[in-house]
Design an enzyme around this catalytic site. Sequence first.
Site, PDB file in Angstrom:
ATOM      1  N   ARG A 268       0.873  -1.181   0.000  1.00 15.59           N
ATOM      2  CA  ARG A 268       0.000   0.000   0.000  1.00 15.59           C
ATOM      3  C   ARG A 268       0.903   1.222   0.000  1.00 15.59           C
ATOM      4  O   ARG A 268       1.573   1.495   0.996  1.00 15.59           O
ATOM      5  CB  ARG A 268      -0.907  -0.054   1.243  1.00 15.59           C
ATOM      6  CG  ARG A 268      -1.449   1.285   1.647  1.00 15.59           C
ATOM      7  CD  ARG A 268      -2.591   1.200   2.610  1.00 15.59           C
ATOM      8  NE  ARG A 268      -2.294   0.621   3.914  1.00 15.59           N
ATOM      9  CZ  ARG A 268      -1.571   1.205   4.871  1.00 15.59           C
ATOM     10  NH1 ARG A 268      -1.018   2.388   4.684  1.00 15.59           N
ATOM     11  NH2 ARG A 268      -1.389   0.612   6.032  1.00 15.59           N
ATOM     12  N   HIS A 272      -3.427   4.135   5.012  1.00 16.18           N
ATOM     13  CA  HIS A 272      -4.496   3.132   5.135  1.00 16.18           C
ATOM     14  C   HIS A 272      -5.823   3.735   4.671  1.00 16.18           C
ATOM     15  O   HIS A 272      -6.547   3.160   3.867  1.00 16.18           O
ATOM     16  CB  HIS A 272      -4.589   2.667   6.588  1.00 16.18           C
ATOM     17  CG  HIS A 272      -5.794   1.831   6.879  1.00 16.18           C
ATOM     18  ND1 HIS A 272      -5.898   0.525   6.469  1.00 16.18           N
ATOM     19  CD2 HIS A 272      -6.961   2.127   7.517  1.00 16.18           C
ATOM     20  CE1 HIS A 272      -7.080   0.049   6.844  1.00 16.18           C
ATOM     21  NE2 HIS A 272      -7.737   1.003   7.473  1.00 16.18           N
ATOM     22  N   TYR A 281       4.593   4.979  11.269  1.00 16.93           N
ATOM     23  CA  TYR A 281       4.911   3.569  11.545  1.00 16.93           C
ATOM     24  C   TYR A 281       5.737   2.878  10.461  1.00 16.93           C
ATOM     25  O   TYR A 281       5.988   1.691  10.550  1.00 16.93           O
ATOM     26  CB  TYR A 281       3.631   2.771  11.814  1.00 16.93           C
ATOM     27  CG  TYR A 281       2.575   2.863  10.720  1.00 16.93           C
ATOM     28  CD1 TYR A 281       2.635   2.043   9.589  1.00 16.93           C
ATOM     29  CD2 TYR A 281       1.516   3.756  10.821  1.00 16.93           C
ATOM     30  CE1 TYR A 281       1.674   2.113   8.595  1.00 16.93           C
ATOM     31  CE2 TYR A 281       0.545   3.849   9.837  1.00 16.93           C
ATOM     32  CZ  TYR A 281       0.628   3.020   8.731  1.00 16.93           C
ATOM     33  OH  TYR A 281      -0.322   3.103   7.750  1.00 16.93           O
TER      34      TYR A 281
HETATM   35  C1  LIG Z   1     -14.144  -6.689  12.713  1.00 17.40           C
HETATM   36  C2  LIG Z   1     -13.304  -5.452  12.615  1.00 17.40           C
HETATM   37  N1  LIG Z   1     -12.314  -5.240  13.495  1.00 17.40           N
HETATM   38  C3  LIG Z   1     -11.546  -4.136  13.396  1.00 17.40           C
HETATM   39  C4  LIG Z   1     -11.793  -3.206  12.423  1.00 17.40           C
HETATM   40  C5  LIG Z   1     -10.919  -1.950  12.319  1.00 17.40           C
HETATM   41  N2  LIG Z   1     -10.053  -2.046  11.131  1.00 17.40           N
HETATM   42  C6  LIG Z   1     -10.330  -1.358  10.012  1.00 17.40           C
HETATM   43  S1  LIG Z   1      -9.206  -1.643   8.797  1.00 17.40           S
HETATM   44  C7  LIG Z   1      -8.303  -2.671   9.784  1.00 17.40           C
HETATM   45  C8  LIG Z   1      -7.033  -3.313   9.263  1.00 17.40           C
HETATM   46  C9  LIG Z   1      -7.269  -4.201   8.083  1.00 17.40           C
HETATM   47  O1  LIG Z   1      -6.051  -4.595   7.528  1.00 17.40           O
HETATM   48  P1  LIG Z   1      -5.970  -5.553   6.291  1.00 17.40           P
HETATM   49  O2  LIG Z   1      -6.916  -6.699   6.474  1.00 17.40           O
HETATM   50  O3  LIG Z   1      -4.551  -5.898   6.070  1.00 17.40           O
HETATM   51  O4  LIG Z   1      -6.543  -4.715   5.074  1.00 17.40           O
HETATM   52  P2  LIG Z   1      -5.989  -3.378   4.386  1.00 17.40           P
HETATM   53  O5  LIG Z   1      -6.789  -2.250   4.971  1.00 17.40           O
HETATM   54  O6  LIG Z   1      -4.538  -3.289   4.650  1.00 17.40           O
HETATM   55  O7  LIG Z   1      -6.297  -3.499   2.929  1.00 17.40           O
HETATM   56  C10 LIG Z   1      -8.892  -2.775  11.046  1.00 17.40           C
HETATM   57  C11 LIG Z   1      -8.344  -3.587  12.138  1.00 17.40           C
HETATM   58  C12 LIG Z   1     -12.857  -3.450  11.530  1.00 17.40           C
HETATM   59  N3  LIG Z   1     -13.149  -2.611  10.524  1.00 17.40           N
HETATM   60  N4  LIG Z   1     -13.587  -4.586  11.631  1.00 17.40           N
END
Ligand SMILES: Cc1ncc(C[n+]2csc(CCOP(=O)(O)OP(=O)(O)O)c2C)c(N)n1
Length: 374
Positions: A268, A272, A281
């Site tokens: 990415r 985020h 970070y």
């Molecule tokens: C069930 C749940 N727990 C926590 C969150 C908060 N949250 C939003 S994005 C994220 C990280 C996701 O990372 P990844 O799966 O690697 O996807 P990326 O955003 O990097 O594409 C978190 C923990 C959420 N949206 N849903």
Amino acid sequence: MTTEVVDPVPGAGAPHLPRQTGLVQLLTPEGERVQHPDYAIDVTAEELRDLYRDLVLVRRWDVEATALQRQGELGIWASLLGQEAAQIGAGRALRPDDTAFPTYREHGVAWTRGVDPLHVISLFRGVDNGGWDPVATGFNLYTVVIGAQCLHATGYAMGLQRDGAESAALAFLGDGATSQGEVNEAMIWAASFSAPVVFFCQNNQYAISVPLERQTRIPLYQRAAGFGFPGVRVDGNDVLAVLAVTRAALAAAREGQGPTFIEAFTYRMGAHTTSDDPTRYRLASELEEWKLRDPIARVKAYLSRTGTADADFFADVEAQADELAVRIRRGTTEMADPPGRAMFDRVYAEQTPHLAAQQAQFEAYQAGFEGGGH
Ligand SMILES: Cc1ncc(C[n+]2csc(CCOP(=O)(O)OP(=O)(O)O)c2C)c(N)n1
């Protein structure tokens, strides 16, 4: 030719992780075409140019949306910058009768399914909950609950199986989502029932600020073995390799061979979401390293070097990107707020008496304001 075995990030990752090998690549970062014994793919010059156009247009859409958020026109934006090849390759591998189950970042896949960018934008502007038709487009609504769509995709795939349909479901997830219980449950069900579902993980190295090393002690694609289905790691910045690998996995799923886990190894390049500050970070040098693997530059280099596209073609794509950006900007700023009642219309396919009563009550409440205020 020989199999390309590439260490995607030399020296990166936790020291305890085994050396990462077996990355499927068909187009090197320098734009050289290489072969892989398991993933041969024949693409015409026109198809290659189309893939390039897709990559450039979705990047422009993304850049424009990020700018619109900064100017206060969108509540938030989840950028796909750097992940264009993973999304276009996977999206273009789908057949019209397949169904994709996205998270909240799959704008490139939405593009390949013919979803209007303004529908996606309206969601991030907060005037809609996703205005596209999941059935007509084969592209489900976005899911913010991490990993939930993997269960939806698996259940849907099991339905396809029971209907005797020869189509597949493609579930998108992030590296962070692999730590989520629902994702693991989905994989167990998919394996147990040989469901026609492909899990497409974009390993962009971070779950917001949590790096990959914190999520896993082994490369993600190797986890699939524990569930009992194949896992494959593909260069997620190589649109051709992603197309080939996803196409093969979807074909296997449709033929009754069950699920595959694809780990698209990517990065990415942006934040985020627009609410995040990645400089807190990760090191700037890491980003610089990944810029050398830019998913668009390598296709451009290949097209130029082989004479598959000329300056006129590239100029034309740029002009199309400019037009798209103008359309997105104008469409966003002119986007009307929906009537308040609209939120009741999409809860169920058919209105229930209980909901109709709530809707009437809400409308009466709104009508009580001066001017019947919305
Ligand atoms: C069930 C749940 N727990 C926590 C969150 C908060 N949250 C939003 S994005 C994220 C990280 C996701 O990372 P990844 O799966 O690697 O996807 P990326 O955003 O990097 O594409 C978190 C923990 C959420 N949206 N849903």
